[in-house]
Write a protein that holds these residues in place. Structure first.
Motif, short mmCIF file in Angstrom:
data_model
loop_
_atom_site.label_atom_id
_atom_site.label_comp_id
_atom_site.label_asym_id
_atom_site.label_seq_id
_atom_site.Cartn_x
_atom_site.Cartn_y
_atom_site.Cartn_z
N GLY A 121 13.33 1.83 -2.32
CA GLY A 121 12.75 0.73 -3.07
C GLY A 121 11.73 -0.11 -2.33
N GLN A 122 11.43 0.24 -1.08
CA GLN A 122 10.51 -0.57 -0.27
C GLN A 122 9.08 -0.02 -0.35
N HIS A 123 8.10 -0.94 -0.17
CA HIS A 123 6.69 -0.61 -0.12
C HIS A 123 6.12 -1.10 1.20
N LEU A 124 5.25 -0.34 1.79
CA LEU A 124 4.68 -0.67 3.10
C LEU A 124 3.58 -1.71 2.96
N ARG A 136 0.85 -1.18 0.00
CA ARG A 136 0.00 0.00 0.00
C ARG A 136 0.89 1.23 0.00
N ARG A 137 0.31 2.33 -0.43
CA ARG A 137 1.06 3.58 -0.39
C ARG A 137 1.29 3.95 1.07
N HIS A 138 2.46 4.51 1.33
CA HIS A 138 2.72 4.85 2.72
C HIS A 138 2.60 6.34 2.94
N ASP A 139 2.31 6.66 4.17
CA ASP A 139 2.23 8.05 4.60
C ASP A 139 3.56 8.72 4.30
N SER A 140 3.52 9.91 3.73
CA SER A 140 4.76 10.59 3.35
C SER A 140 5.61 10.92 4.57
N ALA A 141 5.02 10.85 5.77
CA ALA A 141 5.80 11.11 6.99
C ALA A 141 6.60 9.88 7.41
N VAL A 142 6.28 8.71 6.82
CA VAL A 142 6.99 7.48 7.15
C VAL A 142 8.16 7.31 6.20
N THR A 143 9.34 7.12 6.76
CA THR A 143 10.53 6.93 5.94
C THR A 143 10.83 5.45 5.83
N LEU A 144 10.90 4.97 4.60
CA LEU A 144 11.24 3.58 4.34
C LEU A 144 12.59 3.52 3.62
N PRO A 145 13.28 2.40 3.72
CA PRO A 145 14.49 2.24 2.92
C PRO A 145 14.17 2.36 1.43
N GLN A 178 10.57 -7.80 25.50
CA GLN A 178 9.57 -7.44 24.50
C GLN A 178 10.12 -6.25 23.74
N PHE A 179 9.98 -6.29 22.42
CA PHE A 179 10.55 -5.22 21.61
C PHE A 179 9.72 -5.03 20.34
N THR A 180 9.88 -3.88 19.76
CA THR A 180 9.18 -3.52 18.52
C THR A 180 10.21 -3.31 17.44
N ALA A 181 9.95 -3.85 16.25
CA ALA A 181 10.94 -3.78 15.18
C ALA A 181 10.26 -3.55 13.83
N ASP A 182 10.93 -2.79 12.99
CA ASP A 182 10.53 -2.66 11.59
C ASP A 182 11.23 -3.76 10.80
N LEU A 183 10.49 -4.40 9.88
CA LEU A 183 11.03 -5.48 9.07
C LEU A 183 11.11 -5.05 7.62
N HIS A 184 12.20 -5.39 6.95
CA HIS A 184 12.39 -5.02 5.55
C HIS A 184 12.85 -6.25 4.78
N CYS A 185 12.04 -6.69 3.83
CA CYS A 185 12.35 -7.87 3.04
C CYS A 185 13.02 -7.47 1.73
N VAL A 186 13.94 -8.29 1.27
CA VAL A 186 14.63 -8.01 0.01
C VAL A 186 13.65 -8.00 -1.17
N THR A 187 12.48 -8.64 -1.02
CA THR A 187 11.47 -8.63 -2.08
C THR A 187 10.66 -7.33 -2.09
N LYS A 188 11.10 -6.35 -1.31
CA LYS A 188 10.65 -4.95 -1.36
C LYS A 188 9.45 -4.60 -0.50
N TRP A 189 9.03 -5.49 0.41
CA TRP A 189 7.99 -5.07 1.35
C TRP A 189 8.63 -4.73 2.69
N SER A 190 7.98 -3.80 3.38
CA SER A 190 8.37 -3.41 4.74
C SER A 190 7.14 -3.46 5.63
N LYS A 191 7.34 -3.96 6.84
CA LYS A 191 6.28 -3.98 7.85
C LYS A 191 6.82 -3.23 9.06
N LEU A 192 6.10 -2.21 9.47
CA LEU A 192 6.60 -1.36 10.54
C LEU A 192 5.99 -1.74 11.89
#
Length: 199
Positions: free
Chosen positions: A22-25, A11-20, A71-85
């Motif tokens: 080539g990544q899509h949220l 999905r399109r991400h909020d412009s305030a969210v910074t992704l690596p 317990q921790f919170t992490a952003d995940l970035h897959c080489v197949t270009k998806w990111s889960k925050l």
């Protein structure tokens, strides 16, 4: 070898969210695997760190569950270009596991219950950078996402966060793992877009 990807909806991400680059949220947690999903019973599960002197440091599931957990919170970035925050996890820090192990090596090779391997500098497993995670989003980690336990190294592309983890072998030299031998970047920093060899 096939990669299976079920349920990925970018999905399109909020412009305030910074992704690596080539990544899509995504709000989903896509499932990707290079083969069948292993089912590892906790009564036979072990985690083994083999140090540079070839000494084995072994934890059973019950011993592992007795270790201090975080317990921790992490952003995940897959080489197949998806990111889960902001994914929520629980696990044991690699710092805890290495507390009593002389970490004199610079390199580590991670092994899993499905014979997958991935290589990392030992420095990327220490300093509150990596965990062996066994709960996701408040639930025990399911087999499709690497349960009963997986490595999680969120500052690198997700292929470095090996599912179904069973051990780490410390080495005095770098030894490429499964995807690294097949053309993936040896390090895999998403912010530098290190997807493939030569990036």
């Amino acid at each position: 070898m096939p990669i299976f990807n079920r349920g990925f909806r970018p999905r399109r991400h909020d412009s305030a969210v910074t992704l690596p680059p080539g990544q899509h949220l995504t709000d989903d947690f896509p499932v990707l695997t290079a083969g069948p999903t292993p089912r590892v019973p906790t009564d036979t599960w072990q985690f083994v760190i083999t140090d540079a002197d070839r000494r084995r440091h072994v934890w059973s599931w019950d011993e592992f569950m007795d270790l201090p957990r975080q317990q921790f919170t992490a952003d995940l970035h897959c080489v197949t270009k998806w990111s889960k925050l902001a994914s929520r996890w629980e696990g044991v820090s690699l710092d805890t596991l290495f507390d009593a192990i002389p970490a004199v090596s610079d390199h580590a090779l991670v092994h899993t219950y499905d014979a997958y391997t991935t290589n990392l500098p030992l420095a990327d497993l220490l300093g509150a950078k990596a965990w062996i995670a066994f709960r996701y989003d408040g639930q025990d980690l399911g087999a499709r996402h690497g349960g009963p336990a997986r490595l999680l190294v969120p500052h690198l592309y997700l292929w470095k966060s090996a599912k179904w983890v069973r051990g780490i072998h410390l080495l005095d030299h770098d030894e490429p793992g499964f995807w690294e031998m097949r053309g993936y970047h040896n390090y895999g920093d998403p912010w530098r877009e290190q997807r493939y060899a030569g990036d």
